[in-house]
Write a protein that holds these residues in place. Structure first.
Motif, PDB file in Angstrom:
ATOM      1  N   ILE A 100       0.934  -1.022  -0.115  1.00  0.00           N
ATOM      2  CA  ILE A 100      -0.232   0.325  -0.308  1.00  0.00           C
ATOM      3  C   ILE A 100       0.892   1.098   0.085  1.00  0.00           C
ATOM      4  N   GLU A 101       1.869   1.407   0.947  1.00  0.00           N
ATOM      5  CA  GLU A 101       2.872   2.703   1.123  1.00  0.00           C
ATOM      6  C   GLU A 101       3.740   2.351  -0.758  1.00  0.00           C
ATOM      7  N   LYS A 102       4.060   1.648  -0.951  1.00  0.00           N
ATOM      8  CA  LYS A 102       4.948   1.984  -1.992  1.00  0.00           C
ATOM      9  C   LYS A 102       4.426   2.200  -3.305  1.00  0.00           C
ATOM     10  N   LEU A 103       2.433   1.628  -3.781  1.00  0.00           N
ATOM     11  CA  LEU A 103       1.981   1.913  -4.763  1.00  0.00           C
ATOM     12  C   LEU A 103       0.936   3.704  -4.154  1.00  0.00           C
ATOM     13  N   PHE A 104       1.024   4.028  -3.071  1.00  0.00           N
ATOM     14  CA  PHE A 104       0.646   5.494  -2.768  1.00  0.00           C
ATOM     15  C   PHE A 104       1.789   6.831  -2.144  1.00  0.00           C
ATOM     16  N   GLN A 105       2.803   5.605  -2.696  1.00  0.00           N
ATOM     17  CA  GLN A 105       3.629   7.467  -2.472  1.00  0.00           C
ATOM     18  C   GLN A 105       4.231   8.294  -2.990  1.00  0.00           C
ATOM     19  N   ASN A 106       4.237   8.612  -4.205  1.00  0.00           N
ATOM     20  CA  ASN A 106       4.064   8.857  -5.461  1.00  0.00           C
ATOM     21  C   ASN A 106       2.694   9.588  -5.656  1.00  0.00           C
ATOM     22  N   ILE A 107       2.326   9.557  -4.822  1.00  0.00           N
ATOM     23  CA  ILE A 107       0.952  10.463  -5.342  1.00  0.00           C
ATOM     24  C   ILE A 107      -0.064  11.609  -4.178  1.00  0.00           C
ATOM     25  N   PRO A 108       0.291  12.356  -4.045  1.00  0.00           N
ATOM     26  CA  PRO A 108       0.619  13.898  -3.619  1.00  0.00           C
ATOM     27  C   PRO A 108      -0.525  12.955  -2.235  1.00  0.00           C
ATOM     28  N   TYR A 109      -2.173  13.320  -2.890  1.00  0.00           N
ATOM     29  CA  TYR A 109      -2.862  13.144  -2.097  1.00  0.00           C
ATOM     30  C   TYR A 109      -3.229  12.114  -1.463  1.00  0.00           C
ATOM     31  N   LEU A 110      -3.021  11.339  -1.734  1.00  0.00           N
ATOM     32  CA  LEU A 110      -3.712   9.447  -1.341  1.00  0.00           C
ATOM     33  C   LEU A 110      -2.119   9.767  -0.510  1.00  0.00           C
ATOM     34  N   LYS A 111      -0.850   9.912  -0.722  1.00  0.00           N
ATOM     35  CA  LYS A 111       0.003   9.875   0.762  1.00  0.00           C
ATOM     36  C   LYS A 111      -0.319  10.253   1.746  1.00  0.00           C
ATOM     37  N   THR A 112      -1.017  11.600   1.858  1.00  0.00           N
ATOM     38  CA  THR A 112      -1.423  12.505   2.767  1.00  0.00           C
ATOM     39  C   THR A 112      -2.854  11.921   3.498  1.00  0.00           C
ATOM     40  N   ALA A 113      -3.741  11.598   2.961  1.00  0.00           N
ATOM     41  CA  ALA A 113      -4.326  10.105   3.223  1.00  0.00           C
ATOM     42  C   ALA A 113      -4.733   9.545   4.145  1.00  0.00           C
ATOM     43  N   LEU A 114      -3.656   8.975   2.991  1.00  0.00           N
ATOM     44  CA  LEU A 114      -3.513   7.634   3.370  1.00  0.00           C
ATOM     45  C   LEU A 114      -2.159   6.849   4.602  1.00  0.00           C
ATOM     46  N   LEU A 115      -1.158   7.886   4.451  1.00  0.00           N
ATOM     47  CA  LEU A 115       0.008   7.293   4.980  1.00  0.00           C
ATOM     48  C   LEU A 115       0.523   8.680   5.508  1.00  0.00           C
ATOM     49  N   GLY A 116      -0.359   9.421   6.341  1.00  0.00           N
ATOM     50  CA  GLY A 116      -0.155  11.008   6.723  1.00  0.00           C
ATOM     51  C   GLY A 116       1.651  11.415   6.564  1.00  0.00           C
TER      52      GLY A 116
END
Length: 161
Positions: A143-159
């Motif tokens: 999950i982190e690898k998939l969303f680490q480069n998508i700014p809004y999702l990185k913030t929403a999902l990973l803080g």
């Protein structure tokens, strides 16, 4: 009355006991990492670790309650000794870099897997545990690898910013 009727008071009491029990481990970890505490040589570490393991086993045989004072001291000492022993493992270091994601998302992977496999008739606890362990660790990493480069999702999902 609502709290008493649902037994929530007992739940909160156990949670508070858990926080109080884990607080010294947290504070000890902060102290060891921030202040670079190194007071003993490796042989002494090893000796203290072996004595701690022996006393821990003896303590569990005599006092099976994990919240005893001696269990706390042994746990703190053992943790300190392991951290200061110099033990290094690249796989654990890699996994540790994703600890926040694992903490946040492991339950989705482990619970889903357990429900799915039990629906298929798999009931062997050992199998469910081992597969749940692998999926509960590596699912959140994915999950982190998939969303680490998508700014809004990185913030929403990973803080993360």
């Amino acid at each position: 009355d609502l709290v008493r009727s649902r037994g929530l008071g007992d739940v909160y009491k156990r949670q508070i006991q858990g926080v109080i029990y884990l607080l010294p481990f947290f504070l000890c970890g902060v102290a060891v990492s921030r202040f670079n505490i190194e007071i003993l040589k490796f042989r002494i570490y090893l000796g203290l670790l072996l004595v701690s393991i022996f006393v821990f086993l003896l303590n569990n045989a005599i006092f099976p309650n994990k919240y005893t004072g001696i269990a706390l001291i042994i746990g703190l000492l053992s943790s300190f000794l392991i951290v200061r022993s110099g033990f290094r493992n690249n796989l654990l270091a890699y996994i540790g870099a994703f600890s926040y994601s694992i903490y946040l998302f492991h339950v989705f992977f482990t619970a889903s897997l357990r429900i799915f496999l039990m629906g298929l008739g798999v009931e062997r606890v050992e199998f469910l545990f081992m597969l749940g362990l692998v999926v509960g660790i590596f699912g959140p990493i994915l999950i982190e690898k998939l969303f680490q480069n998508i700014p809004y999702l990185k913030t929403a999902l990973l803080g993360k910013k």
